[in-house]
Motif scaffolding. Structure first.
Motif, short mmCIF file in Angstrom:
data_model
loop_
_atom_site.label_atom_id
_atom_site.label_comp_id
_atom_site.label_asym_id
_atom_site.label_seq_id
_atom_site.Cartn_x
_atom_site.Cartn_y
_atom_site.Cartn_z
N GLU A 1 1.00 -1.20 -0.04
CA GLU A 1 -0.10 0.05 0.06
C GLU A 1 0.73 1.22 -0.08
N GLU B 1 1.47 4.25 -2.72
CA GLU B 1 1.28 5.81 -2.44
C GLU B 1 2.51 6.48 -2.73
N GLU C 1 2.16 7.58 -6.32
CA GLU C 1 1.17 8.73 -6.28
C GLU C 1 2.19 9.93 -6.06
#
Length: 94
Positions: free
Chosen positions: A27, A31, A34
């Protein structure tokens, strides 16, 4: 894109989070993407540090922002190094 090596150590809080949800690692990788940082390779290591990551980012500003964001969460502490491909290094010495 420049490559960087990030070595990191979990805090106590980070270790608790990882124990509860080991998939949190992936995860965080999403992130980071991004934020403009792509994880190329990632290893759990034994010793003084817990992880070593090979990543690429547009520039030092992008990687700096990402590692500050991670540090602000309180779950991990990092050290980041610029990785110069050996052929580029050799060429620069000629």
């Amino acid at each position: 894109m420049t490559k960087y090596v990030i070595i990191s150590k979990l805090t106590d809080e980070g270790a608790r989070t990882l124990k509860k949800n080991p998939h949190r690692i992936k995860e965080v990788n999403d992130e980071l993407k991004e934020m403009g940082v792509e994880v190329l390779e990632q290893f759990f290591i034994l010793g003084k540090y817990d992880f070593i990551n090979i990543v690429k980012a547009k520039d030092e500003i992008a990687i700096s922002r990402a590692v500050v964001e991670l540090a602000a969460r309180g779950s991990i502490r990092t050290q980041t190094y610029t990785a110069i491909p050996i052929d580029e290094f050799i060429e620069s010495m000629d």
